[in-house]
Design an enzyme around this catalytic site. Structure first.
Site, PDB file in Angstrom:
ATOM      1  N   GLU A   1       0.827  -1.208   0.000  1.00 21.62           N
ATOM      2  CA  GLU A   1       0.000   0.000   0.000  1.00 21.62           C
ATOM      3  C   GLU A   1       0.861   1.257   0.000  1.00 21.62           C
ATOM      4  OE1 GLU A   1      -2.810  -0.600   3.218  1.00 21.62           O
ATOM      5  OE2 GLU A   1      -3.882  -2.122   2.054  1.00 21.62           O
TER       6      GLU A   1
ATOM      7  N   ALA B   1       0.767   5.736   1.050  1.00 20.00           N
ATOM      8  CA  ALA B   1       0.082   6.848   1.712  1.00 20.00           C
ATOM      9  C   ALA B   1      -0.828   7.583   0.734  1.00 20.00           C
ATOM     10  CB  ALA B   1       1.096   7.808   2.321  1.00 20.00           C
TER      11      ALA B   1
ATOM     12  N   TYR C   1      -3.276   6.642  -1.384  1.00 17.49           N
ATOM     13  CA  TYR C   1      -3.991   5.362  -1.436  1.00 17.49           C
ATOM     14  C   TYR C   1      -4.091   4.697  -2.819  1.00 17.49           C
ATOM     15  CZ  TYR C   1      -5.597   6.309   3.373  1.00 17.49           C
ATOM     16  OH  TYR C   1      -5.668   6.563   4.712  1.00 17.49           O
TER      17      TYR C   1
ATOM     18  N   GLU D   1      -1.680  -9.767  -6.288  1.00 16.78           N
ATOM     19  CA  GLU D   1      -1.646 -10.392  -7.619  1.00 16.78           C
ATOM     20  C   GLU D   1      -0.813  -9.559  -8.583  1.00 16.78           C
ATOM     21  OE1 GLU D   1      -4.206  -9.719  -5.708  1.00 16.78           O
ATOM     22  OE2 GLU D   1      -5.917 -11.041  -6.048  1.00 16.78           O
TER      23      GLU D   1
HETATM   24  N1  THU Z   1      -5.991  -6.792  -2.105  1.00 12.22           N
HETATM   25  C1  THU Z   1      -5.133  -7.639  -2.741  1.00 12.22           C
HETATM   26  O1  THU Z   1      -3.904  -7.510  -2.637  1.00 12.22           O
HETATM   27  N2  THU Z   1      -5.652  -8.642  -3.490  1.00 12.22           N
HETATM   28  C2  THU Z   1      -6.970  -8.950  -3.552  1.00 12.22           C
HETATM   29  O2  THU Z   1      -7.329  -9.927  -4.202  1.00 12.22           O
HETATM   30  C3  THU Z   1      -7.970  -8.088  -2.885  1.00 12.22           C
HETATM   31  C4  THU Z   1      -7.430  -6.875  -2.216  1.00 12.22           C
HETATM   32  C5  THU Z   1      -5.411  -5.746  -1.256  1.00 12.22           C
HETATM   33  C6  THU Z   1      -5.481  -4.346  -1.776  1.00 12.22           C
HETATM   34  C7  THU Z   1      -5.366  -3.536  -0.507  1.00 12.22           C
HETATM   35  O3  THU Z   1      -3.989  -3.403  -0.168  1.00 12.22           O
HETATM   36  C8  THU Z   1      -6.020  -4.411   0.539  1.00 12.22           C
HETATM   37  O4  THU Z   1      -6.071  -5.715  -0.014  1.00 12.22           O
HETATM   38  C9  THU Z   1      -7.427  -3.958   0.913  1.00 12.22           C
HETATM   39  O5  THU Z   1      -8.204  -3.763  -0.207  1.00 12.22           O
END
Ligand code: THU
Length: 135
Positions: free
Chosen positions: A45, A47, A49, A56
């Site tokens: 992630e 800051a 967003y 993936e």
């Molecule tokens: N996220 C993933 O990395 N893969 C997924 O299949 C669903 C969501 C992450 C994105 C973000 O960092 C966090 O999960 C919350 O949405």
């Protein structure tokens, strides 16, 4: 250990390194390619967003950097009560390198919760075949 168990173990391990200070939602993904290699990565992630990256997407980047192009099996490990299915953007990213019948195993820390075909997650997709000069 089966290949699927190996993929889940790798996704679980790399999930520990997820950088998710904002959502607190750690995700690990593992891709198996047509050469039999496994590529695992986590969400990262930011800051700012929208700049955050899904697990993936991280795994696809590593796979491509290694010169690989065909995904034959996908594992995603999240947590919580809901299924951690790939987001819409990642379904499209996977579609670039995988076939409609490619299995996507949606897992929790305890193991597989449900297995989907990519084509069921992203029906009527727009992909490389839609473009002249694609791969
Ligand atoms: N996220 C993933 O990395 N893969 C997924 O299949 C669903 C969501 C992450 C994105 C973000 O960092 C966090 O999960 C919350 O949405």
């Amino acid at each position: 250990m089966s290949t699927l168990d190996d993929m889940i173990a790798k996704a679980l391990a790399v999930r520990e390194n997820a950088y998710a200070p904002y959502s607190k939602f750690k995700v690990g993904a593992c891709l198996r390619t047509d050469t039999g290699k496994l590529y695992a990565a986590c969400n990262v992630e930011n800051a700012a967003y929208p700049q955050g990256q899904c697990a993936e997407a991280s795994a696809i980047g590593i796979m491509a950097a290694n010169g690989e192009r065909r995904i034959v099996e996908v594992v995603v490990v999240g947590d919580g009560d809901e299924l951690c299915t790939p987001c819409g953007g990642c379904r499209q990213r996977l579609n670039e390198f995988a076939a409609p019948d490619t299995p996507v195993h949606v897992c929790g820390p305890e193991g597989v919760r449900e297995t989907f075909k990519l084509g069921d997650l992203l029906p009527h997709s727009f992909g490389p075949d839609n473009l002249d000069g694609g791969p």
